[in-house]
Motif scaffolding. Structure first.
Motif, PDB file in Angstrom:
ATOM      1  N   GLN A  94       0.649  -1.212   0.013  1.00 15.45           N
ATOM      2  CA  GLN A  94       0.210  -0.183  -0.034  1.00 15.45           C
ATOM      3  C   GLN A  94       0.916   1.161  -0.222  1.00 15.45           C
ATOM      4  OE1 GLN A  94      -2.425  -0.539   3.358  1.00 15.45           O
ATOM      5  NE2 GLN A  94      -4.102  -1.154   2.222  1.00 15.45           N
ATOM      6  N   GLN A  95       2.204   1.114   0.539  1.00 11.95           N
ATOM      7  CA  GLN A  95       3.066   2.302   0.702  1.00 11.95           C
ATOM      8  C   GLN A  95       3.690   2.671  -0.750  1.00 11.95           C
ATOM      9  OE1 GLN A  95       3.222   3.563   3.765  1.00 11.95           O
ATOM     10  NE2 GLN A  95       1.817   1.940   4.227  1.00 11.95           N
ATOM     11  N   LEU A  96       3.543   2.159  -1.830  1.00 10.73           N
ATOM     12  CA  LEU A  96       4.479   2.114  -3.001  1.00 10.73           C
ATOM     13  C   LEU A  96       3.587   3.224  -3.963  1.00 10.73           C
ATOM     14  CD1 LEU A  96       5.788  -1.179  -3.519  1.00 10.73           C
ATOM     15  CD2 LEU A  96       7.046   0.658  -2.747  1.00 10.73           C
ATOM     16  N   GLU A  97       4.225   4.109  -4.536  1.00 11.97           N
ATOM     17  CA  GLU A  97       3.758   4.935  -5.448  1.00 11.97           C
ATOM     18  C   GLU A  97       3.605   4.262  -6.864  1.00 11.97           C
ATOM     19  OE1 GLU A  97       2.171   8.201  -7.046  1.00 11.97           O
ATOM     20  OE2 GLU A  97       3.197   8.527  -5.065  1.00 11.97           O
ATOM     21  N   GLY A  98       2.437   4.658  -7.250  1.00 16.16           N
ATOM     22  CA  GLY A  98       1.856   3.526  -8.597  1.00 16.16           C
ATOM     23  C   GLY A  98       1.129   2.483  -8.382  1.00 16.16           C
ATOM     24  N   VAL A  99       1.078   2.125  -6.839  1.00 14.76           N
ATOM     25  CA  VAL A  99       0.070   0.863  -6.392  1.00 14.76           C
ATOM     26  C   VAL A  99      -1.100   1.676  -6.180  1.00 14.76           C
ATOM     27  CG1 VAL A  99      -0.441  -0.648  -4.597  1.00 14.76           C
ATOM     28  CG2 VAL A  99       1.889  -0.633  -5.538  1.00 14.76           C
ATOM     29  N   LEU A 100      -2.158   1.255  -6.942  1.00 13.28           N
ATOM     30  CA  LEU A 100      -3.615   1.809  -6.717  1.00 13.28           C
ATOM     31  C   LEU A 100      -4.430   1.151  -5.698  1.00 13.28           C
ATOM     32  CD1 LEU A 100      -4.218   2.140 -10.516  1.00 13.28           C
ATOM     33  CD2 LEU A 100      -3.225   3.945  -8.952  1.00 13.28           C
ATOM     34  N   PRO A 143       1.528   0.972 -14.606  1.00 13.17           N
ATOM     35  CA  PRO A 143       2.649   0.501 -14.983  1.00 13.17           C
ATOM     36  C   PRO A 143       3.441   1.903 -15.540  1.00 13.17           C
ATOM     37  CG  PRO A 143       1.124  -0.279 -16.468  1.00 13.17           C
ATOM     38  CD  PRO A 143       0.414   0.351 -15.382  1.00 13.17           C
ATOM     39  N   SER A 144       2.688   2.911 -15.693  1.00 11.13           N
ATOM     40  CA  SER A 144       3.660   4.121 -15.862  1.00 11.13           C
ATOM     41  C   SER A 144       4.346   4.796 -14.853  1.00 11.13           C
ATOM     42  CB  SER A 144       2.437   5.153 -16.659  1.00 11.13           C
ATOM     43  OG  SER A 144       1.778   5.702 -15.958  1.00 11.13           O
ATOM     44  N   LYS A 145       4.041   4.263 -13.564  1.00 12.40           N
ATOM     45  CA  LYS A 145       4.425   4.874 -12.285  1.00 12.40           C
ATOM     46  C   LYS A 145       5.167   3.917 -11.456  1.00 12.40           C
ATOM     47  CE  LYS A 145       0.852   8.338 -11.609  1.00 12.40           C
ATOM     48  NZ  LYS A 145      -0.350   8.874 -11.114  1.00 12.40           N
ATOM     49  N   ILE A 146       5.164   2.809 -11.738  1.00 11.84           N
ATOM     50  CA  ILE A 146       5.953   1.662 -10.946  1.00 11.84           C
ATOM     51  C   ILE A 146       5.961   0.384 -11.951  1.00 11.84           C
ATOM     52  CG2 ILE A 146       3.839   0.527  -9.708  1.00 11.84           C
ATOM     53  CD1 ILE A 146       5.859   0.079  -7.260  1.00 11.84           C
ATOM     54  N   SER A 147       7.006  -0.374 -12.069  1.00 15.32           N
ATOM     55  CA  SER A 147       7.254  -1.449 -12.907  1.00 15.32           C
ATOM     56  C   SER A 147       6.748  -2.731 -12.146  1.00 15.32           C
ATOM     57  CB  SER A 147       8.517  -1.449 -13.582  1.00 15.32           C
ATOM     58  OG  SER A 147       9.444  -1.699 -12.445  1.00 15.32           O
ATOM     59  N   PHE A 148       6.652  -3.617 -12.848  1.00 10.36           N
ATOM     60  CA  PHE A 148       6.489  -5.118 -12.164  1.00 10.36           C
ATOM     61  C   PHE A 148       7.781  -5.340 -11.631  1.00 10.36           C
ATOM     62  CE2 PHE A 148       6.537  -9.724 -12.398  1.00 10.36           C
ATOM     63  CZ  PHE A 148       5.446 -10.044 -11.588  1.00 10.36           C
ATOM     64  N   ALA A 149       8.918  -5.033 -12.364  1.00 16.12           N
ATOM     65  CA  ALA A 149      10.226  -5.356 -11.686  1.00 16.12           C
ATOM     66  C   ALA A 149      10.341  -4.641 -10.147  1.00 16.12           C
ATOM     67  CB  ALA A 149      11.352  -4.711 -12.660  1.00 16.12           C
ATOM     68  N   THR A 150       9.932  -3.539  -9.964  1.00 13.00           N
ATOM     69  CA  THR A 150      10.096  -2.838  -9.006  1.00 13.00           C
ATOM     70  C   THR A 150       9.146  -3.635  -7.887  1.00 13.00           C
ATOM     71  OG1 THR A 150      10.595  -0.836  -9.915  1.00 13.00           O
ATOM     72  CG2 THR A 150       9.470  -0.742  -7.675  1.00 13.00           C
ATOM     73  N   LEU A 151       7.885  -4.155  -8.369  1.00 13.50           N
ATOM     74  CA  LEU A 151       7.158  -4.766  -7.455  1.00 13.50           C
ATOM     75  C   LEU A 151       7.749  -6.078  -7.036  1.00 13.50           C
ATOM     76  CD1 LEU A 151       3.663  -4.139  -9.166  1.00 13.50           C
ATOM     77  CD2 LEU A 151       4.484  -3.221  -6.971  1.00 13.50           C
ATOM     78  N   LEU A 152       8.353  -6.739  -7.959  1.00 13.91           N
ATOM     79  CA  LEU A 152       9.144  -8.163  -7.625  1.00 13.91           C
ATOM     80  C   LEU A 152      10.185  -7.561  -6.671  1.00 13.91           C
ATOM     81  CD1 LEU A 152       9.584  -9.647 -11.170  1.00 13.91           C
ATOM     82  CD2 LEU A 152       8.360 -10.730  -9.215  1.00 13.91           C
ATOM     83  N   GLU A 153      11.084  -6.419  -6.740  1.00 13.34           N
ATOM     84  CA  GLU A 153      12.002  -6.185  -5.649  1.00 13.34           C
ATOM     85  C   GLU A 153      11.433  -6.228  -4.320  1.00 13.34           C
ATOM     86  OE1 GLU A 153      15.195  -2.470  -5.039  1.00 13.34           O
ATOM     87  OE2 GLU A 153      14.074  -2.607  -6.763  1.00 13.34           O
TER      88      GLU A 153
END
Length: 184
Positions: A27-33, A69-79
């Motif tokens: 919930q804390q991450l920018e781009g997560v809706l 995905p224009s604000k946070i990538s799947f790669a960042t979510l994986l990280e």
């Protein structure tokens, strides 16, 4: 949260043990809706929390993340996913034990599958863990939203002992690691 119909969204589905911890972190991450707690990976449609806790449904506690995905990538979510659990623990996270607490990525498409496998291999080869990484990577089939009292759990129950002693320390560690990617 209302998502504009013009916003292109994608989904990620992760299990990292107790969904209360995972939900509070993502919930804390920018781009997560949105982040919804629920169940996935089993064979029983519309399971209850009690049924999942029995360990007989095949489901894992997961979060389903809708993101831009224009604000946070799947790669960042994986990280964030790999940081949010111990990928060497099979069917458990800390004191939460059972197949419902397994680490798992349910990929929604082949691109997510390739990225998840790549990251898992890279992490294993890094030597960061002395034990093998046992986190599962499996195709997404269905998501069953958990009961309402599980949604937004930490934000509504932060003083509850489990939240205070388990969720809060994980969340603080997460916020330090992702300080540059948190919502303002």
């Amino acid at each position: 949260m209302t998502i504009s119909k013009d916003t292109k969204t994608e989904q990620a589905t992760f299990g990292t043990g107790c969904f209360w911890c995972t939900e509070a972190q993502f919930q804390q991450l920018e781009g997560v809706l949105t982040v919804e707690s629920g169940y996935s990976g089993g064979d029983r449609p519309n399971p209850t929390y009690e049924e999942v806790c029995s360990g007989n449904t095949g489901h894992a506690e997961v979060v389903q993340i809708t993101y831009d995905p224009s604000k946070i990538s799947f790669a960042t979510l994986l990280e964030a996913f790999w940081l949010s659990h111990d990928p060497t623990q099979l069917n458990r996270q800390g004191n939460d034990v059972g197949t419902q607490y397994r680490g798992v990525i349910f990929y929604h498409n082949e691109e997510q599958h390739k990225e998840a496998e790549f990251y898992k291999k890279k992490l294993q080869e890094s030597g960061s863990y002395s034990d093998p990484i046992v986190t599962e990577i499996a195709p997404y089939k269905a998501f069953y939203k958990a009961e309402n009292y599980h949604q937004n759990y930490y934000n509504q129950n932060g003083s509850q002992p489990y939240c205070y002693y388990v969720v809060k320390p994980k969340l603080e560690k997460f916020k330090k690691a992702f300080a540059e990617k948190l919502k303002k």
